[in-house]
Design an enzyme around this catalytic site. Structure first.
Site, PDB file in Angstrom:
ATOM      1  N   SER A  15       0.823  -1.211   0.000  1.00 51.68           N
ATOM      2  CA  SER A  15       0.000   0.000   0.000  1.00 51.68           C
ATOM      3  C   SER A  15       0.859   1.264   0.000  1.00 51.68           C
ATOM      4  CB  SER A  15      -0.894   0.022   1.241  1.00 51.68           C
ATOM      5  OG  SER A  15      -1.657  -1.149   1.308  1.00 51.68           O
ATOM      6  N   GLU A  35       9.617  -5.436  -6.486  1.00 52.37           N
ATOM      7  CA  GLU A  35       8.732  -6.282  -5.672  1.00 52.37           C
ATOM      8  C   GLU A  35       8.982  -7.727  -6.071  1.00 52.37           C
ATOM      9  OE1 GLU A  35       6.199  -5.894  -3.069  1.00 52.37           O
ATOM     10  OE2 GLU A  35       6.609  -8.052  -3.270  1.00 52.37           O
ATOM     11  N   CYS A  43      -1.966  -6.010   2.504  1.00 53.36           N
ATOM     12  CA  CYS A  43      -3.371  -5.598   2.522  1.00 53.36           C
ATOM     13  C   CYS A  43      -4.177  -6.287   1.422  1.00 53.36           C
ATOM     14  CB  CYS A  43      -3.455  -4.082   2.383  1.00 53.36           C
ATOM     15  SG  CYS A  43      -5.131  -3.494   2.195  1.00 53.36           S
ATOM     16  N   CYS A  48      -6.156  -7.123   4.711  1.00 50.86           N
ATOM     17  CA  CYS A  48      -7.460  -6.446   4.754  1.00 50.86           C
ATOM     18  C   CYS A  48      -8.463  -6.984   3.735  1.00 50.86           C
ATOM     19  CB  CYS A  48      -7.286  -4.950   4.474  1.00 50.86           C
ATOM     20  SG  CYS A  48      -5.754  -4.248   5.070  1.00 50.86           S
ATOM     21  N   LYS A  51      -9.432 -10.785   4.047  1.00 54.69           N
ATOM     22  CA  LYS A  51     -10.065 -10.901   5.369  1.00 54.69           C
ATOM     23  C   LYS A  51     -11.492 -10.372   5.353  1.00 54.69           C
ATOM     24  CE  LYS A  51     -10.285  -7.668   7.776  1.00 54.69           C
ATOM     25  NZ  LYS A  51      -9.187  -7.106   8.531  1.00 54.69           N
ATOM     26  N   ALA A 116      15.058  -6.526  -3.854  1.00 50.95           N
ATOM     27  CA  ALA A 116      16.176  -5.586  -3.888  1.00 50.95           C
ATOM     28  C   ALA A 116      16.964  -5.655  -2.589  1.00 50.95           C
ATOM     29  CB  ALA A 116      15.651  -4.179  -4.108  1.00 50.95           C
ATOM     30  N   GLY A 176      -4.303 -12.543  20.865  1.00 51.33           N
ATOM     31  CA  GLY A 176      -5.453 -11.752  21.306  1.00 51.33           C
ATOM     32  C   GLY A 176      -5.463 -10.373  20.663  1.00 51.33           C
ATOM     33  N   TYR A 178      -5.760  -8.017  16.756  1.00 49.61           N
ATOM     34  CA  TYR A 178      -6.704  -7.868  15.640  1.00 49.61           C
ATOM     35  C   TYR A 178      -6.918  -9.191  14.899  1.00 49.61           C
ATOM     36  CZ  TYR A 178      -6.383  -2.672  15.169  1.00 49.61           C
ATOM     37  OH  TYR A 178      -6.454  -1.332  15.325  1.00 49.61           O
ATOM     38  N   GLU A 182     -10.367 -11.482  14.715  1.00 49.98           N
ATOM     39  CA  GLU A 182     -11.031 -11.491  13.408  1.00 49.98           C
ATOM     40  C   GLU A 182     -11.160 -12.917  12.874  1.00 49.98           C
ATOM     41  OE1 GLU A 182      -8.906  -8.687  10.931  1.00 49.98           O
ATOM     42  OE2 GLU A 182     -10.026  -6.991  11.754  1.00 49.98           O
ATOM     43  N   ARG A 199      -2.900 -15.330  26.118  1.00 50.76           N
ATOM     44  CA  ARG A 199      -2.105 -15.443  27.343  1.00 50.76           C
ATOM     45  C   ARG A 199      -2.563 -14.514  28.469  1.00 50.76           C
ATOM     46  NH1 ARG A 199       3.651 -12.958  25.160  1.00 50.76           N
ATOM     47  NH2 ARG A 199       2.882 -10.920  24.506  1.00 50.76           N
ATOM     48  N   ARG A 205      -5.674  -5.972  24.007  1.00 50.99           N
ATOM     49  CA  ARG A 205      -4.955  -5.051  24.887  1.00 50.99           C
ATOM     50  C   ARG A 205      -4.826  -3.699  24.192  1.00 50.99           C
ATOM     51  NH1 ARG A 205       0.516  -4.342  25.623  1.00 50.99           N
ATOM     52  NH2 ARG A 205       1.061  -6.060  24.244  1.00 50.99           N
ATOM     53  N   GLY A 262       1.423 -11.569  16.224  1.00 51.96           N
ATOM     54  CA  GLY A 262       2.106 -10.322  15.911  1.00 51.96           C
ATOM     55  C   GLY A 262       2.924 -10.413  14.636  1.00 51.96           C
ATOM     56  N   ALA A 342     -10.982  -0.205  12.764  1.00 54.94           N
ATOM     57  CA  ALA A 342     -12.051  -1.185  12.968  1.00 54.94           C
ATOM     58  C   ALA A 342     -11.433  -2.555  13.123  1.00 54.94           C
ATOM     59  CB  ALA A 342     -13.013  -1.183  11.780  1.00 54.94           C
ATOM     60  N   HIS A 437     -33.027   8.560  11.551  1.00 51.14           N
ATOM     61  CA  HIS A 437     -33.868   7.557  12.174  1.00 51.14           C
ATOM     62  C   HIS A 437     -34.495   6.638  11.136  1.00 51.14           C
ATOM     63  CE1 HIS A 437     -36.179   5.956  15.472  1.00 51.14           C
ATOM     64  NE2 HIS A 437     -37.279   6.053  14.748  1.00 51.14           N
ATOM     65  N   GLU A 442     -27.614   6.772  15.170  1.00 48.91           N
ATOM     66  CA  GLU A 442     -28.223   7.972  15.761  1.00 48.91           C
ATOM     67  C   GLU A 442     -27.990   8.035  17.275  1.00 48.91           C
ATOM     68  OE1 GLU A 442     -32.594   8.269  15.746  1.00 48.91           O
ATOM     69  OE2 GLU A 442     -32.665   6.118  15.380  1.00 48.91           O
TER      70      GLU A 442
HETATM   71  P1  NDP Z   1      -1.069  -7.789  17.467  1.00 49.03           P
HETATM   72  O1  NDP Z   1       0.246  -7.225  17.820  1.00 49.03           O
HETATM   73  O2  NDP Z   1      -2.244  -6.913  17.385  1.00 49.03           O
HETATM   74  O3  NDP Z   1      -1.422  -8.960  18.469  1.00 49.03           O
HETATM   75  C1  NDP Z   1      -0.522  -9.981  18.747  1.00 49.03           C
HETATM   76  C2  NDP Z   1      -1.113 -10.855  19.827  1.00 49.03           C
HETATM   77  O4  NDP Z   1      -0.274 -11.976  20.053  1.00 49.03           O
HETATM   78  C3  NDP Z   1      -1.276 -10.122  21.143  1.00 49.03           C
HETATM   79  O5  NDP Z   1      -2.495 -10.502  21.721  1.00 49.03           O
HETATM   80  C4  NDP Z   1      -0.104 -10.664  21.958  1.00 49.03           C
HETATM   81  O6  NDP Z   1      -0.356 -10.702  23.325  1.00 49.03           O
HETATM   82  C5  NDP Z   1       0.027 -12.074  21.431  1.00 49.03           C
HETATM   83  N1  NDP Z   1       1.364 -12.610  21.579  1.00 49.03           N
HETATM   84  C6  NDP Z   1       2.540 -12.005  21.270  1.00 49.03           C
HETATM   85  N2  NDP Z   1       3.573 -12.820  21.559  1.00 49.03           N
HETATM   86  C7  NDP Z   1       3.039 -13.961  22.042  1.00 49.03           C
HETATM   87  C8  NDP Z   1       3.602 -15.176  22.531  1.00 49.03           C
HETATM   88  N3  NDP Z   1       4.931 -15.371  22.571  1.00 49.03           N
HETATM   89  N4  NDP Z   1       2.760 -16.139  22.976  1.00 49.03           N
HETATM   90  C9  NDP Z   1       1.434 -15.925  22.968  1.00 49.03           C
HETATM   91  N5  NDP Z   1       0.847 -14.810  22.515  1.00 49.03           N
HETATM   92  C10 NDP Z   1       1.647 -13.833  22.060  1.00 49.03           C
HETATM   93  O7  NDP Z   1      -0.784  -8.565  16.128  1.00 49.03           O
HETATM   94  P2  NDP Z   1      -1.700  -9.226  15.037  1.00 49.03           P
HETATM   95  O8  NDP Z   1      -0.857 -10.334  14.544  1.00 49.03           O
HETATM   96  O9  NDP Z   1      -3.055  -9.529  15.526  1.00 49.03           O
HETATM   97  O10 NDP Z   1      -1.830  -8.081  13.951  1.00 49.03           O
HETATM   98  C11 NDP Z   1      -0.729  -7.283  13.550  1.00 49.03           C
HETATM   99  C12 NDP Z   1      -1.169  -5.895  13.233  1.00 49.03           C
HETATM  100  O11 NDP Z   1      -1.808  -5.852  11.973  1.00 49.03           O
HETATM  101  C13 NDP Z   1      -2.190  -5.323  14.202  1.00 49.03           C
HETATM  102  O12 NDP Z   1      -1.610  -4.789  15.337  1.00 49.03           O
HETATM  103  C14 NDP Z   1      -2.884  -4.275  13.360  1.00 49.03           C
HETATM  104  O13 NDP Z   1      -2.189  -3.062  13.450  1.00 49.03           O
HETATM  105  C15 NDP Z   1      -2.791  -4.844  11.966  1.00 49.03           C
HETATM  106  N6  NDP Z   1      -4.094  -5.394  11.585  1.00 49.03           N
HETATM  107  C16 NDP Z   1      -5.136  -4.536  11.399  1.00 49.03           C
HETATM  108  C17 NDP Z   1      -6.382  -5.001  11.080  1.00 49.03           C
HETATM  109  C18 NDP Z   1      -7.498  -4.041  10.916  1.00 49.03           C
HETATM  110  O14 NDP Z   1      -7.265  -2.859  10.711  1.00 49.03           O
HETATM  111  N7  NDP Z   1      -8.741  -4.490  11.016  1.00 49.03           N
HETATM  112  C19 NDP Z   1      -6.639  -6.430  10.894  1.00 49.03           C
HETATM  113  C20 NDP Z   1      -5.485  -7.244  11.136  1.00 49.03           C
HETATM  114  C21 NDP Z   1      -4.272  -6.729  11.453  1.00 49.03           C
HETATM  115  P3  NDP Z   1      -0.222  -9.419  24.282  1.00 49.03           P
HETATM  116  O15 NDP Z   1      -1.399  -8.541  23.981  1.00 49.03           O
HETATM  117  O16 NDP Z   1      -0.285 -10.015  25.641  1.00 49.03           O
HETATM  118  O17 NDP Z   1       1.082  -8.777  23.952  1.00 49.03           O
END
Ligand code: NDP
Length: 453
Positions: A15, A35, A43, A48, A51, A116, A176, A178, A182, A199, A205, A262, A342, A437, A442
């Protein structure tokens, strides 16, 4: 003045990279993009876009169930075919890849197929060829990261989950954030027996606490099995599936495990370490407000720089970067404060500005207005899905500093509210706005009674 092959060489056609390349080329400079995978980046190909398509697919589940209260009879139980969804998605993405290709060509950008490597402050190497450029833009994005544990090789990541050969009837997501919430909603909606393992005590969070609790309850009502305060200890391949042992001793048998733990900057093999380009503590590239790294001819934007990992952020950064480097006037700094976002779990979350907790910390005295109600549609559908809407107001200035929603199409609603929050409008302005309405939206202009101070 040195003679370069290009004014700007962009690495990565995601993007941010594509937007920067096209916009820079439109100012008359000579631009190339390298690329080595697919045009459109995460994305378009594994984020995105697919998904959202899968989320639409999953929503039909509720729609079929909701329809009977409105007089519909579905003669046979609806059946879901994974291959149809997956293959239609593949075709749609091919179409989008083609559009990206034409956009770049139409803008006069040279597209190079290859990975590259930066070899010095003004040169890259692609497919064995050395190419020079006055500026090099690193827009390589991120890559899913999976922790190591016994059997972690049996997990799939978010790049792979879209294209599974077979539909996993029993599905587990680790994480836990996004992606975890999702995909738990998507596979649950598509009919898989779904588990989410996180965890901490409560997922998402950083989001508003009430939003997190509400989402937890709604997802549980829809049938997602939530396992908090747990992690995966090991995965073993067994006859007919994967046996997952959690740290709390629970054992689950599933067909697929998605690690949504992550993403990390995708810098491997890019050669930036040998140039001494400075990194942030999380390994992302450090840039200033002109998107210059510590080596000023090397620029970077998007996920690789560690800001909010969101497509519209990368696009906005690209526009800013081009204005800074090729525009006729210097833009003000990009406002990262009120970026709406979102989460496409079911129901969706839409949010802009501060959570109640952040606002309390920043302003001390805040007013909270919230509504937790049964959406009109569900008066006849029989569904017990509820909707949460919430405004966070700085008491002293009356400004709305946060708006949150969990409910149908929350992203669509919050996008408009985001303009008001960014414009620093007050609760009085919200109250003076006449509602539409009957809509759920609203509520945002009719919440008169204070929930708490
Ligand atoms: P996030 O960083 O949002 O979440 C990673 C999750 O994995 C957290 O809950 C984290 O826990 C957990 N985690 C990290 N390390 C470990 C571990 N060693 N063992 C167990 N659990 C672990 O990453 P995502 O992969 O969900 O998404 C990446 C990014 O992509 C997002 O942050 C967002 O910015 C983007 N995204 C946006 C979307 C949208 O706009 N709708 C959709 C999808 C992605 P803890 O919270 O405890 O650190």
């Amino acid at each position: 003045m040195a003679n370069y092959d290009y004014d700007l060489f962009v690495i990565g056609a995601g993007s941010g990279g594509v937007r920067a390349a096209r916009t820079a080329a439109a100012t008359g400079v000579k631009v190339a993009v390298a690329e080595d995978r697919y045009l459109g980046g995460t994305c378009v190909n594994v984020g995105c876009v697919p998904k959202k398509l899968y989320s639409y697919a999953a929503h039909f589940h509720d729609a079929f169930e909701d329809s009977s209260g409105f007089g519909w009879t579905i003669p046979q139980a609806p059946k879901f075919d994974w291959a149809t969804l997956r293959d239609n998605k593949v075709e749609e993405i091919k179409r989008l890849n083609g559009i990206y290709n034409r956009l770049l060509e139409g803008a006069g950008v040279t597209l190079i197929n290859g990975r590259a490597k930066v070899v010095d402050a003004h040169a890259v190497e692609v497919n064995g060829e050395r190419i020079t450029a006055e500026k090099i833009l690193v827009a390589v994005g991120g890559w899913p990261w999976t922790p190591q544990f016994e059997g972690s090789e049996y997990t799939v990541n978010s790049n792979q989950v879209f294209d599974l050969d077979d539909f996993p009837k029993r599905f587990l997501v680790l994480g836990g954030g996004y992606i975890a919430v999702e995909f738990a909603s998507i596979f649950n909606g598509l009919g898989a027996d779904t588990h989410l393992v996180y965890r901490g005590a409560l997922f998402l969070r950083g989001f508003d606490h009430e939003v997190r609790e509400f989402t937890r309850d709604e997802m549980a009502k829809k049938g997602v099995n939530l396992h908090f305060e747990a992690n995966i200890e090991r995965i073993r391949k067994v006859e007919g599936g994967l046996e997952v042992t959690l740290t709390n001793g629970e054992q689950l048998e599933v067909d697929a495990v998605l690690a949504a733990t992550g993403r990390r900057p995708h810098l491997e093999g890019l050669g930036l370490d040998s140039l001494g380009v400075e990194l942030n503590t999380d390994g992302t590239l450090k840039v200033n407000e002109r998107y210059e790294s510590s080596v000023p001819s090397i620029l970077a934007l998007g996920d690789v720089t560690g800001g909010p990992e969101l497509t519209p952020v990368a696009l906005a950064e690209a526009m800013h970067l081009v204005q800074h480097h090729y525009g006729d006037k210097t833009p003000g700094p990009l406002d990262y404060q009120n970026i709406a976002t979102a989460v496409f779990c079911h129901p969706n979350i839409g949010t802009v500005g501060l959570s109640e907790e952040e606002a309390r910390e920043r302003f001390g005295a805040v007013r909270i207005y919230s509504a937790d109600f049964r959406p009109m549609k569900h008066t006849l559908s029989g569904s017990d899905e509820r909707c949460l809407m919430k405004l966070v107001v700085d008491d002293a200035s009356d400004r709305v500093v946060g708006a949150h929603m969990v409910g149908d199409e929350a992203g669509e609603t919050i996008q408009g509210i985001a303009i008001a929050v960014r414009a620093q409008l007050t609760k009085t302005d919200f109250d003076a706005t006449v509602g539409i309405h009957p809509t759920a939206a609203e509520e945002f202009v009719t919440m008169r009674s204070l929930t708490r101070r």
